[in-house]
Design a protein around this motif. Structure first.
Motif, PDB file in Angstrom:
ATOM      1  N   UNK A 871       3.965   5.240  -0.139  1.00  0.00           N
ATOM      2  CA  UNK A 871       3.097   4.577  -1.118  1.00  0.00           C
ATOM      3  C   UNK A 871       3.954   4.759  -2.791  1.00  0.00           C
ATOM      4  N   UNK A 872       4.250   3.428  -3.174  1.00  0.00           N
ATOM      5  CA  UNK A 872       5.013   3.567  -4.557  1.00  0.00           C
ATOM      6  C   UNK A 872       4.120   2.657  -5.229  1.00  0.00           C
ATOM      7  N   UNK A 873       3.810   3.050  -6.662  1.00  0.00           N
ATOM      8  CA  UNK A 873       3.348   2.012  -7.445  1.00  0.00           C
ATOM      9  C   UNK A 873       4.495   0.996  -7.997  1.00  0.00           C
ATOM     10  N   UNK A 874       3.536  -0.305  -8.192  1.00  0.00           N
ATOM     11  CA  UNK A 874       4.398  -1.379  -8.629  1.00  0.00           C
ATOM     12  C   UNK A 874       5.305  -1.193  -9.525  1.00  0.00           C
ATOM     13  N   UNK A 880      12.774   0.607  -9.550  1.00  0.00           N
ATOM     14  CA  UNK A 880      13.897   1.002  -8.706  1.00  0.00           C
ATOM     15  C   UNK A 880      14.429  -0.485  -8.169  1.00  0.00           C
ATOM     16  N   UNK A 881      13.818  -1.586  -8.411  1.00  0.00           N
ATOM     17  CA  UNK A 881      14.155  -2.889  -7.596  1.00  0.00           C
ATOM     18  C   UNK A 881      13.720  -2.912  -6.236  1.00  0.00           C
ATOM     19  N   UNK A 901       9.030   1.193   1.992  1.00  0.00           N
ATOM     20  CA  UNK A 901       8.112   1.465   0.834  1.00  0.00           C
ATOM     21  C   UNK A 901       7.003   0.641   1.158  1.00  0.00           C
ATOM     22  N   UNK A 902       5.658   0.962   0.642  1.00  0.00           N
ATOM     23  CA  UNK A 902       4.441   0.169   0.457  1.00  0.00           C
ATOM     24  C   UNK A 902       4.064   0.303  -1.042  1.00  0.00           C
ATOM     25  N   UNK A 908      -0.725   6.216  -8.442  1.00  0.00           N
ATOM     26  CA  UNK A 908      -0.528   6.145  -9.879  1.00  0.00           C
ATOM     27  C   UNK A 908       1.111   6.133 -10.211  1.00  0.00           C
ATOM     28  N   UNK A 909       1.347   5.817 -11.322  1.00  0.00           N
ATOM     29  CA  UNK A 909       2.956   5.503 -11.671  1.00  0.00           C
ATOM     30  C   UNK A 909       3.544   7.040 -11.750  1.00  0.00           C
TER      31      UNK A 909
END
Ligand code: SF4
Ligand code: SF4
Ligand code: SF4
Ligand code: FES
Length: 952
Positions: A871-874, A880-881, A901-902, A908-909
Motif C-alpha cells: 500500500x502506498x499513498x497516492x 514516484x510516478x 503497488x496498491x 498516510x503520506x
C-alpha cells in the motif's frame, strides 16, 4: 394476555409474533423468508395462518399475537394458500434438483415435498440467468434458483453489515442484485459467505466444490470443530464425504459466532488435502549415512547429495531425532537446545511441548510466536493487573460496550467475525467507535472519530488523552481510590503531556484529542481493543500498560462492556501461552522461578526436588533422578535464533512455526538456521524453514486430530477429528510423546517412573487434559467431558463445578490492586533519514494468514489475493510516478523486496504497508531486530525504508 393456537391456550406476558409463540409451544408453522437471526420481511407467505374473524390470512412471522386471538395454523384455507405460494415459486424456479448442490438440504424442496406441490405446467420453462453468473471465486450465484426471499439481503446487511445484495427491477423481472447490478467483489463483497449460509435454496452455494466434491445430504458427515485460523475461535461443521473434507458449513449453535464465519474459515480449508502435505518422515541423507553435519559443505546445501531429503519410516526418523537431541543435551547442556511450540496446535500438544522442554530436556528455552505478537500484552497486563489476558468476552462487548476504542487493531481483516460484531453494535445499537490507527482501516468507515497518530507515538497519544481527562476532573475517583495504587506518581507523569505537546509528537490535531475525551467520558462503559499496532514496538509493554492506565482512570475495568481486550492472533496462541509455551512460566502462568511451583512440577513429572542452581550437563548421567527443573528463565524465540551464531543454541525442535517467514530480518534468520547443528521441524508442509531442517516430522492439520483450542477471550473449545491423518502423518501429541519416550528410555534412571505424571504413554488427548487439570489451577475444571456436554467455559475455571469466568477483575485484580504505571513517550528504534526516508509498517491481509503456509495453499484465496501488494499513498505514488500497475522496490538497511503497488489512501503520506505472506516479497526481509527490552517483541510496525518504482 391469552390466545389460542390450534386449540391450545397460551398465556403470556410478553409481546411476540404468532410464529414465535407457536414455536415456543412446539406448534409447527413452515417458513421460508423468515430466519430467527434476521429481521422478518414477510414476503414469502409460507407462514400464513388463519385468525378467527379476519378475512385475510396473516403472515405469522410478522403478526403480533394479541389477547383473545384464535389462530389456526393448518386449516384448509391455510394449506391451500401455502400450496399456491409454493406453486408460484416453483413456476419461476426450474426443477434443477437432479444436479443441484443443495438438493436434500433445500428448504423449498422440503416444503414442496411436504405440501406435494410440483412445478406447474404453466410455469416458466427456460432459464433466465447464467447458472454461474458471478466471477467471485468462492460463491456460486445461480439466480434461476432464487425465490426472492431476501434472506441474503438481510444477512449481508444485518450480520456482515456490508449491504452488498439488494433488490433490483419490479414484477416478473425482480431479482437480487449485487450493488447496482455489478459483481460481488466490485460491490465490496468480503466473500464471508453469510448470504450463502442463509440462502434456503441453491441460488447461492459453495463454488469451491461445485462439480467436484459435492454430495447429497445423506452422503456426508458433519463434524463440529473449531476454526484453525484466528483467535476469534469460530466453530463450524466440517463436511466430510468418503474420508475427504468437501466443505465447511455454519453451525447455528457455535458459541462465539453463530452462523457467521469469515472467508478464511468458510473457504480456506482446501490446504488440508493439498498435495504438498508431508506424508512420511524425511531425514537428510547424511544422517542415514552416519556422517557429521560439520563435515558437509553447507554453502551449497541444495546441491550437496548428503543434504538431499530421504523419506523414511517413523522409527528411523524418531530414533535419529531422539538420539541427536539426547546427545546434544548430554554433551552441550540442556540450554543448548531451543524448543518452539505452536500456536496452531492443540492445548494438549502445547502442554506436552512444555513438559518435553522441562522434564525431558531440562531447559526453559521454550517459546512460540506469541513472542512476535502479544508478548508485550502478557507482560504489560501482568504488571498492571497481575494477569495478561483479554478481560471481557466478545459477546459481552458486542452487547454492552457503549464505546469501542480500537487502537492498533485492523479488526475487520484480522479478527473478521469480531469485526462484524463491532460493526453491528455501532450500526444497530448506537455504540460509539473511536479508531486510533495510522492507517485508514476499513473500520474507520463506521467510526465517530478516526485518530491518525504517527506510528510509534501511542504513549504520547494516550497520555495526552489522560491529561485532558484529569484536567477536566473526569476520572473515576471512586474506582481509583478503591481499586488501584500508584495513582499520584502516574498523574505527575501524565500532566507533562499537554495537548500541544501531544499534537506535535503524534501529528493528531488538538481538537481530535478533545473530541476523543468527550466520547470516552460520555459513553461508558468503554472497551479498549488492541492488537499488534500496539504490541509490536520497542515500547510494546509500556503501550499496553498505558492502555491499562486509561481503563483504570475511567473506571472501565471489571464491568460488562469495558475492560482491556487484546485480540490474540492465531487460533490457539492464548492456549499455547496458557500451557507453558513460554520461557518464564509453567502452564497457567506459574512462575518457573517460584520454588514451590517448581517443586510441584518436579514431583508430578518424576524429577528429584527442584534446585535453585542451574544443573550441569554431567549431572544428567551421573545421578539417579538428578534432573532438576531449571530456575532460570529461558530464552525467547528472538533470543534463541540469534544465539545460534554465538554457539549458545546447538539444536532446535520446532513445532508448526516458520521463523524464516515470521521473524524479523529474514536474511539474518536464514544465516542462523544455516548454522544450527540440528533442526527438527514438525509441520504439515515443507515450509520455508524446512530448507534448513535436518529432520522433518509430518504432523496433521486440525481436521485430523481431537483436543482443544483456547480462543482470544479465554474460551476453551473442542477440536474434533473429521478425517484420518493424511499419508503416514501422525497427530502432533503422538509424535512428541514418541520422541519423549525414546529419550527417556535411553536413560530411564533420570526420571522416577512411579511419579503420577512422569510417563508419556498417552492414548488420547483426554488423558493429557486430565494431567493439565491436575497441574494448572486455571484449567482445573475444564475437561473434555464438560466441553462435550456443551458447557461453555472460559478460564479461570478452578473446579469441575465452576461455570468459568466471562469477565475478569470484577471484584479485585489478580494482583490485588491495579497498578498505575507512569510511562514516557520514547521514539521508535529506527526513524527515517535522508537515505531511508519512508516508514514501513507490516501486517496481514484478510485473505491470508501468518506466513501464508496454509492460505497460499488454498486455491480460491490465492485467486483473490495471489501476490503481495504494498500500500502506498497516492501523493507518494505520484512523486514516484507509480500507478496500480507498477511494481515497487523497497529497501531497508537489511535487504530489499519487490512487490506490486496498491495506490490507496489507506496509508498516510510517507508510510507504506506490506505483508509477510509471500516469501519472495516478505516484509520481514526488511524489518529489523529491535526488541522491547522486557517482552523481547520486535518492532515490526516501524522500519525506515526507501521506495523506488521499477520501470515497466
Ligand atoms: S459473501 Fe458476505 S459480504 Fe459478500 S454478499 Fe454475501 S454476505 Fe455480503
Ligand atoms: S439468493 Fe437465496 S437468499 Fe437470496 S433471495 Fe434468492 S433464494 Fe433468497
Ligand atoms: S474470524 Fe477467525 S476464527 Fe472465525 S472463521 Fe474467520 S479466521 Fe476462523
Ligand atoms: S416466513 Fe413469514 S412471510 Fe415468509
Amino acid at each position: 394476555m391469552e390466545f389460542i393456537i390450534d386449540g391450545k391456550t397460551i398465556k403470556t406476558t410478553t409481546t411476540q409474533t404468532i410464529l414465535d409463540a407457536a414455536r415456543q409451544h412446539d406448534i409447527d408453522i413452515p417458513t421460508l423468508c423468515y430466519h430467527k437471526d434476521l429481521s422478518p420481511s414477510g414476503n414469502c407467505r409460507m407462514c400464513v395462518v388463519e385468525v378467527k374473524g379476519n378475512r385475510f390470512l396473516q403472515a405469522a412471522c410478522v403478526t403480533q399475537a394479541t389477547d383473545g386471538m384464535e389462530i389456526f395454523t393448518h386449516s384448509d384455507k391455510v394449506i391451500q394458500s401455502r400450496k399456491q405460494s409454493l406453486e408460484f415459486m416453483l413456476a419461476n424456479h426450474p426443477a434443477f434438483c437432479s444436479t443441484c448442490d443443495v438438493s436434500g438440504e433445500c428448504e423449498v424442496q422440503d416444503l414442496a415435498y411436504d405440501y406435494q406441490v410440483e412445478p406447474p405446467v404453466w410455469g416458466f420453462k427456460g432459464t433466465r440467468y447464467l447458472p454461474d453468473s458471478d466471477p467471485n471465486p468462492f460463491i456460486r450465484v445461480d439466480l434461476n434458483k432464487c425465490i426472492l426471499c431476501r434472506r441474503c439481503v438481510a444477512a449481508c446487511a444485518e450480520i456482515q453489515v456490508r449491504n452488498v445484495w439488494g433488490i433490483a427491477q419490479r414484477g416478473f423481472a425482480e431479482e437480487i442484485s449485487a450493488g447496482a447490478g455489478t459483481q460481488l467483489l466490485e460491490a465490496r463483497c468480503e466473500s464471508c459467505g453469510q448470504c450463502v449460509a442463509y440462502c434456503p435454496t441453491g441460488a447461492l452455494s459453495n463454488k469451491l466444490n461445485y462439480g467436484m466434491g459435492m454430495a447429497r445430504a445423506h452422503q456426508i458427515r458433519k463434524i463440529t470443530t473449531t476454526c484453525a485460523y484466528c483467535g476469534v475461535g469460530c466453530q463450524f461443521d466440517l463436511v466430510v464425504r468418503r474420508g475427504k473434507i468437501i466443505g465447511v458449513t455454519s453451525n447455528p449453535d457455535a458459541p462465539v459466532n453463530g452462523m457467521a464465519l469469515c472467508v478464511k474459515g468458510r473457504y480456506g480449508y482446501d490446504y488440508i488435502q493439498h498435495p504438498d502435505r508431508l506424508m512420511k518422515p524425511r531425514v537428510r541423507r547424511y544422517l542415514l549415512d552416519g556422517d557429521a553435519k560439520q563435515e558437509i559443505n553447507l554453502k551449497d546445501r541444495k546441491k550437496n547429495p548428503k543434504m538431499e531429503w530421504v523419506e523414511t519410516d517413523w522409527d528411523t526418523a524418531l530414533d535419529i531425532a531422539a538420539d541427536k537431541l539426547r546427545t546434544t543435551r548430554d554433551t552441550k547442556g540442556a540450554d543448548s537446545i531451543g524448543i518452539l511450540t505452536s500456536a496452531k496446535c492443540l492445548n494438549e500438544e502445547n502442554y506436552l511441548m512444555n513438559k518435553f522442554a522441562r522434564q525431558v530436556i531440562g531447559t526453559n528455552n521454550i517459546d512460540h510466536c506469541a513472542r512476535l505478537c502479544h508478548a508485550s500484552t502478557v507482560a504489560g497486563l501482568a504488571s498492571s493487573f497481575g494477569s495478561g489476558a483479554m478481560s471481557n468476552s466478545m459477546d459481552d462487548l458486542a452487547r454492552n460496550s457503549a464505546l469501542f476504542f480500537v487502537i492498533g487493531s485492523n479488526t475487520t481483516e484480522q479478527h473478521p467475525v469480531f469485526g462484524t460484531m463491532i460493526r453491528r453494535a455501532v450500526r444497530f445499537r448506537g455504540a460509539k467507535l473511536i479508531v486510533a490507527d495510522p492507517r485508514k482501516i476499513d473500520l474507520v468507515e463506521f467510526a465517530n472519530l478516526h485518530i491518525q497518530q504517527k506510528p510509534g507515538t501511542d504513549i504520547a497519544l494516550l497520555n495526552g488523552l489522560m491529561y485532558l481527562i484529569l484536567e477536566k476532573g473526569l476520572e473515576d475517583k471512586k474506582f481509583i481510590k478503591q481499586r488501584t495504587e500508584d495513582f499520584e506518581d502516574f498523574k505527575q507523569g501524565v500532566m507533562q503531556y499537554t495537548p500541544e505537546k501531544v499534537s506535535a509528537i503524534t501529528g493528531v490535531p488538538v481538537e481530535h484529542l478533545y473530541q476523543a475525551v468527550e466520547l470516552l467520558t460520555e459513553h461508558k462503559p468503554a472497551s479498549v481493543i488492541w492488537a499488534m499496532g500496539i504490541t509490536q514496538h520497542v515500547v510494546g509493554v509500556n503501550n499496553v500498560m498505558d492502555l491499562a492506565n486509561l481503563q483504570m482512570l475511567l473506571g472501565n475495568m471489571g464491568v460488562p462492556g469495558g475492560g482491556v481486550n487484546p485480540l490474540r492472533g492465531q487460533n490457539n496462541v492464548q492456549g499455547a501461552c496458557d500451557m507453558g509455551g513460554l520461557p518464564n512460566v509453567f502452564p497457567g502462568y506459574q512462575a518457573v522461578q517460584d520454588d514451590t511451583i517448581r517443586e510441584k512440577f518436579a514431583t508430578a513429572w518424576g524429577l528429584e526436588k527442584s534446585s535453585t542452581t542451574r544443573m550441569e550437563a554431567k549431572d544428567f548421567v551421573l545421578q539417579r533422578f538428578s534432573v532438576h527443573l531449571p530456575d532460570e528463565i529461558g530464552m525467547t524465540v528472538t533470543e534463541m535464533i540469534p544465539s545460534i551464531l554465538k554457539d549458545k543454541i546447538q539444536a532446535l525442535y520446532i513445532l508448526g512455526e516458520n521463523p524464516v517467514m515470521t521473524d524479523p530480518d529474514t536474511t539474518q534468520v536464514k544465516k542462523c538456521l544455516e548454522n544450527v547443528d540440528l533442526l527438527i521441524l514438525q509441520d504439515i508442509f515443507p515450509t520455508e524453514t524446512a530448507e534448513y531442517a535436518d529432520i522433518l516430522l509430518p504432523g496433521v492439520s486440525f481436521a485430523e486430530k481431537s483436543g482443544t483450542f483456547t480462543n482470544t477471550e479465554r474460551r476453551v473449545q473442542m477440536v474434533r477429528q473429521a478425517i484420518r491423518p493424511i499419508g503416514e502423518a501422525k497427530p502432533d501429541w503422538e509424535i512428541i510423546a514418541l520422541l519423549a519416550m525414546r529419550i527417556i528410555n535411553a536413560a530411564p534412571e533420570r526420571i522416577n517412573a512411579t511419579a503420577k505424571y512422569a510417563n508419556w504413554n498417552y492414548e488420547n488427548t483426554n488423558q493429557i487434559m486430565s494431567e493439565i487439570n491436575a497441574l494448572t489451577p486455571s484449567y482445573a475444571g475444564i475437561t473434555h467431558e464438560r466441553l462435550e456436554k456443551g458447557d461453555r467455559l472460559q478460564w479461570p475455571c478452578p473446579a469441575p463445578d465452576h461455570p468459568g469466568t466471562p469477565i475478569l477483575h470484577t471484584k479485585q485484580f489478580t494482583r490485588g490492586l491495579g497498578r498505575f504505571a507512569s510511562v514516557e513517550h520514547i521514539p521508535p528504534a529506527e526513524l527515517p533519514n535522508d537515505e531511508f526516508p519512508m516508514l514501513l509498517s507490516t501486517g496481514r491481509v484478510l485473505y491470508h494468514w501468518h506466513g501464508g503456509e496454509l492460505t497460499r495453499r488454498a486455491k480460491a484465496l490465492m485467486k483473490i489475493y495471489g501476490e503481495a501488494l504494498v500500500e502506498i499513498n497516492p501523493l507518494d505514488a505520484e512523486k514516484l510516478g507509480v500507478n496500480g500497475n507498477h511494481r515497487l522496490r523497497i529497501a531497508s538497511r537489511r535487504g530489499s523486496i519487490q512487490a506490486k503497488a496498491w495506490v490507496t489512501d489507506r496509508v498516510p503520506q510517507g508510510m507504506i504497508y506490506a505483508n509477510f505472506h509471500f516469501p519472495e516479497s516478505s516484509a520481514n526481509i526488511l524489518t529489523g531486530h529491535f526488541l522491547d527490552p522486557v517482552a523481547k517483541i520486535p518492532e515490526y510496525k516501524l522500519t525506515a525504508v526507501k521506495v523506488e518504482s521499477i520501470p515497466e
